[in-house]
Design a protein around this motif. Structure first.
Motif, PDB file in Angstrom:
ATOM      1  N   PRO A   2      85.282 -21.534  63.156  1.00 47.54           N
ATOM      2  CA  PRO A   2      85.724 -22.655  63.955  1.00 47.54           C
ATOM      3  C   PRO A   2      86.929 -22.467  64.880  1.00 47.54           C
ATOM      4  O   PRO A   2      86.710 -22.190  66.021  1.00 47.54           O
ATOM      5  CB  PRO A   2      85.885 -23.772  62.954  1.00 47.54           C
ATOM      6  N   ILE A   3      88.169 -22.594  64.466  1.00 46.87           N
ATOM      7  CA  ILE A   3      89.284 -22.366  65.390  1.00 46.87           C
ATOM      8  C   ILE A   3      90.245 -21.367  64.764  1.00 46.87           C
ATOM      9  O   ILE A   3      90.814 -21.623  63.710  1.00 46.87           O
ATOM     10  CB  ILE A   3      90.042 -23.658  65.740  1.00 46.87           C
ATOM     11  N   CYS A  24      89.909 -26.334  60.773  1.00 47.40           N
ATOM     12  CA  CYS A  24      88.633 -27.046  60.580  1.00 47.40           C
ATOM     13  C   CYS A  24      87.499 -26.136  60.110  1.00 47.40           C
ATOM     14  O   CYS A  24      86.416 -26.137  60.691  1.00 47.40           O
ATOM     15  CB  CYS A  24      88.258 -27.874  61.793  1.00 47.40           C
ATOM     16  N   ASP A  25      87.772 -25.401  59.058  1.00 46.98           N
ATOM     17  CA  ASP A  25      86.778 -24.511  58.467  1.00 46.98           C
ATOM     18  C   ASP A  25      85.483 -25.268  58.188  1.00 46.98           C
ATOM     19  O   ASP A  25      85.496 -26.346  57.611  1.00 46.98           O
ATOM     20  CB  ASP A  25      87.328 -23.922  57.168  1.00 46.98           C
ATOM     21  N   GLU A  27      83.513 -26.714  60.325  1.00 43.48           N
ATOM     22  CA  GLU A  27      83.180 -27.683  61.379  1.00 43.48           C
ATOM     23  C   GLU A  27      82.785 -26.914  62.634  1.00 43.48           C
ATOM     24  O   GLU A  27      83.587 -26.162  63.174  1.00 43.48           O
ATOM     25  CB  GLU A  27      84.385 -28.582  61.681  1.00 43.48           C
ATOM     26  N   TRP A  28      81.537 -27.092  63.086  1.00 44.16           N
ATOM     27  CA  TRP A  28      81.039 -26.331  64.227  1.00 44.16           C
ATOM     28  C   TRP A  28      80.783 -27.187  65.466  1.00 44.16           C
ATOM     29  O   TRP A  28      80.373 -26.671  66.498  1.00 44.16           O
ATOM     30  CB  TRP A  28      79.762 -25.585  63.825  1.00 44.16           C
ATOM     31  N   LEU A  30      81.921 -29.177  68.681  1.00 48.43           N
ATOM     32  CA  LEU A  30      83.063 -29.097  69.589  1.00 48.43           C
ATOM     33  C   LEU A  30      83.919 -30.373  69.638  1.00 48.43           C
ATOM     34  O   LEU A  30      85.144 -30.264  69.608  1.00 48.43           O
ATOM     35  CB  LEU A  30      82.587 -28.696  70.989  1.00 48.43           C
ATOM     36  N   GLN A  33      86.209 -30.386  66.688  1.00 51.68           N
ATOM     37  CA  GLN A  33      87.142 -29.259  66.748  1.00 51.68           C
ATOM     38  C   GLN A  33      88.278 -29.521  67.734  1.00 51.68           C
ATOM     39  O   GLN A  33      89.436 -29.197  67.452  1.00 51.68           O
ATOM     40  CB  GLN A  33      86.400 -27.982  67.136  1.00 51.68           C
ATOM     41  N   TYR A  36      90.775 -31.742  66.095  1.00 51.13           N
ATOM     42  CA  TYR A  36      91.617 -30.958  65.175  1.00 51.13           C
ATOM     43  C   TYR A  36      92.668 -30.162  65.953  1.00 51.13           C
ATOM     44  O   TYR A  36      93.833 -30.126  65.573  1.00 51.13           O
ATOM     45  CB  TYR A  36      90.773 -29.950  64.385  1.00 51.13           C
ATOM     46  N   LEU A  37      92.229 -29.489  67.032  1.00 50.26           N
ATOM     47  CA  LEU A  37      93.135 -28.658  67.814  1.00 50.26           C
ATOM     48  C   LEU A  37      94.265 -29.497  68.414  1.00 50.26           C
ATOM     49  O   LEU A  37      95.431 -29.099  68.376  1.00 50.26           O
ATOM     50  CB  LEU A  37      92.379 -27.916  68.916  1.00 50.26           C
ATOM     51  N   VAL A  57      88.015 -21.140  69.838  1.00 54.51           N
ATOM     52  CA  VAL A  57      87.171 -22.194  69.271  1.00 54.51           C
ATOM     53  C   VAL A  57      85.734 -21.684  69.217  1.00 54.51           C
ATOM     54  O   VAL A  57      85.096 -21.486  70.247  1.00 54.51           O
ATOM     55  CB  VAL A  57      87.247 -23.479  70.126  1.00 54.51           C
ATOM     56  N   PHE A  59      82.061 -22.584  68.368  1.00 54.08           N
ATOM     57  CA  PHE A  59      81.282 -23.805  68.193  1.00 54.08           C
ATOM     58  C   PHE A  59      79.797 -23.547  68.389  1.00 54.08           C
ATOM     59  O   PHE A  59      79.402 -22.543  68.971  1.00 54.08           O
ATOM     60  CB  PHE A  59      81.760 -24.897  69.156  1.00 54.08           C
TER      61      PHE A  59
END
Length: 100
Positions: A2-3, A24-25, A27-28, A30, A33, A36-37, A57, A59
Motif C-alpha cells: 500500500p504506502i 494502511c497495510d 488497503e489497495w 486509492l 489510501q 491515510y496519506l 502508493v 494500488f
C-alpha cells in the motif's frame, strides 16, 4: 505494498533508501489510501526536515469504477513540497479469486 514512505536523503544513485513508514497495510483502493496519506502528512510528515523522500502508493484499480476517485489536497501537496517528498503511484493488477 500500500504506502511505503522512503528516505533517499544523502543516498547515492543505486543505493537503497531508508524505509521510514508503512501505511494502511492491506488497503489497495486509492481513495482510502490517499485519505491515510493525508492524515499521515498532517500528523507526522509535516515534522520531517527538508530532504529527498518518496511516498510510494501501491494500488489496484477498483472493480467496476467508472469515474470519481481521490483528491490529494493542496494542503497535503504543500507539506510534500516543503519536505521534498515525491509521490509515486504504483498500479498493481487486481487480485482474482481462485476458481477452485
Amino acid at each position: 505494498m500500500p504506502i511505503n514512505i522512503l528516505n533517499y536523503t544523502g543516498k547515492v544513485e543505486g543505493e537503497k533508501p531508508e524505509k521510514l513508514d508503512w501505511l494502511c497495510d492491506g488497503e489497495w483502493e486509492l481513495p482510502a489510501q490517499i485519505e491515510y496519506l493525508e492524515k499521515w502528512l498532517a500528523s507526522t510528515g509535516k515534522n520531517f526536515e527538508s530532504g529527498a523522500y518518496v511516498a510510494d502508493v501501491g494500488f489496484s484499480p477498483r472493480e467496476g469504477a467508472c469515474g470519481g476517485g481521490s483528491v490529494l489536497t493542496h494542503e497535503s501537496m504543500a507539506i510534500m513540497a516543503s519536505i521534498g517528498m515525491n509521490l509515486f503511484l504504483s498500479e498493481y493488477p487486481g487480485m482474482e479469486e481462485s476458481s477452485e
